[in-house]
Design a protein around this motif. Structure first.
Motif, PDB file in Angstrom:
ATOM      1  N   GLU A  46      30.699   8.846   4.355  1.00 30.10           N
ATOM      2  CA  GLU A  46      31.579   9.322   5.419  1.00 30.10           C
ATOM      3  C   GLU A  46      31.402   8.513   6.700  1.00 30.10           C
ATOM      4  O   GLU A  46      30.430   7.772   6.855  1.00 30.10           O
ATOM      5  CB  GLU A  46      31.286  10.801   5.716  1.00 30.10           C
ATOM      6  N   ASN A  47      32.358   8.688   7.584  1.00 27.37           N
ATOM      7  CA  ASN A  47      32.324   8.044   8.887  1.00 27.37           C
ATOM      8  C   ASN A  47      32.897   9.030   9.890  1.00 27.37           C
ATOM      9  O   ASN A  47      33.853   9.736   9.576  1.00 27.37           O
ATOM     10  CB  ASN A  47      33.163   6.762   8.843  1.00 27.37           C
ATOM     11  N   VAL A  48      32.330   9.083  11.082  1.00 30.75           N
ATOM     12  CA  VAL A  48      32.805  10.017  12.084  1.00 30.75           C
ATOM     13  C   VAL A  48      34.284   9.775  12.420  1.00 30.75           C
ATOM     14  O   VAL A  48      35.000  10.701  12.785  1.00 30.75           O
ATOM     15  CB  VAL A  48      31.926   9.989  13.360  1.00 30.75           C
ATOM     16  N   ALA A  49      34.760   8.565  12.251  1.00 31.17           N
ATOM     17  CA  ALA A  49      36.165   8.234  12.491  1.00 31.17           C
ATOM     18  C   ALA A  49      36.946   8.468  11.198  1.00 31.17           C
ATOM     19  O   ALA A  49      37.260   7.539  10.466  1.00 31.17           O
ATOM     20  CB  ALA A  49      36.304   6.796  12.970  1.00 31.17           C
ATOM     21  N   PHE A  50      37.221   9.741  10.902  1.00 35.29           N
ATOM     22  CA  PHE A  50      37.986  10.067   9.696  1.00 35.29           C
ATOM     23  C   PHE A  50      39.318   9.351   9.734  1.00 35.29           C
ATOM     24  O   PHE A  50      39.917   9.257  10.794  1.00 35.29           O
ATOM     25  CB  PHE A  50      38.231  11.585   9.603  1.00 35.29           C
ATOM     26  N   PRO A  51      39.894   8.811   8.696  1.00 34.10           N
ATOM     27  CA  PRO A  51      39.434   8.830   7.318  1.00 34.10           C
ATOM     28  C   PRO A  51      38.787   7.516   6.899  1.00 34.10           C
ATOM     29  O   PRO A  51      39.040   7.013   5.810  1.00 34.10           O
ATOM     30  CB  PRO A  51      40.722   9.064   6.555  1.00 34.10           C
ATOM     31  N   GLU A  52      37.974   6.942   7.722  1.00 31.74           N
ATOM     32  CA  GLU A  52      37.403   5.622   7.477  1.00 31.74           C
ATOM     33  C   GLU A  52      36.254   5.605   6.480  1.00 31.74           C
ATOM     34  O   GLU A  52      35.634   4.577   6.296  1.00 31.74           O
ATOM     35  CB  GLU A  52      36.965   4.978   8.792  1.00 31.74           C
ATOM     36  N   GLY A  53      35.952   6.706   5.848  1.00 32.04           N
ATOM     37  CA  GLY A  53      34.886   6.741   4.859  1.00 32.04           C
ATOM     38  C   GLY A  53      35.321   6.133   3.535  1.00 32.04           C
ATOM     39  O   GLY A  53      36.448   5.651   3.379  1.00 32.04           O
TER      40      GLY A  53
END
Length: 140
Positions: A46-53
């Protein structure tokens, strides 16, 4: 009841523990067996900047391609849910890119539930390269 392949299940279960899921706390693992018999695994990141996961299925596909392979014979996905969780739409298309319509997809839950389907069942009407083989025609 579906009996998952023990090697794929072990690989997906093990890699699931490495998932980076601090926001959803929803860890997913995926393992692919290629037509050559090799197993490649991936977990969600995951990444806090959704949807960059990155989804687990996409990670496993990337590992397969990085190893020089491009043909999926079967894939297993495991998540901690009450019932087996299917891949997202994007991952369904990614799987279809590297697997034939008859390739087996096994969906598992950490509680032991499992479900089998084919890639064609998972993504009916998949977009594929044959759509790119025909010249466009104008609509009247």
């Amino acid at each position: 009841m579906t009996k998952p392949d023990p090697l794929l299940l072990a690989a997906a279960t093990d890699v699931r523990m490495n998932a980076y899921a601090p926001y959803s706390n929803f860890k997913v693992g995926a393992a692919i067996r290629t037509v050559d018999g090799h197993i490649h695994a991936g977990c969600n990141v995951e990444n806090v900047a959704f949807p960059e996961g990155t989804c687990a299925e996409a990670g496993a596909i990337a590992a397969m391609v990085a190893a020089g392979e491009t043909k999926i014979a079967e894939i297993l996905v495991i998540a901690d849910a009450a019932t087996p969780v299917p891949p997202c739409g994007g991952c369904r298309q990614k799987i279809a890119e590297f697997a034939g319509p008859g390739a087996m997809v096994t969906l598992c839950s950490t509680n032991g539930a499992a479900r089998d389907m084919t890639v064609a069942d998972l993504l009916p009407g998949a977009f594929d390269a044959t759509f790119l083989d025909h010249p466009a025609t104008e609509l009247s």
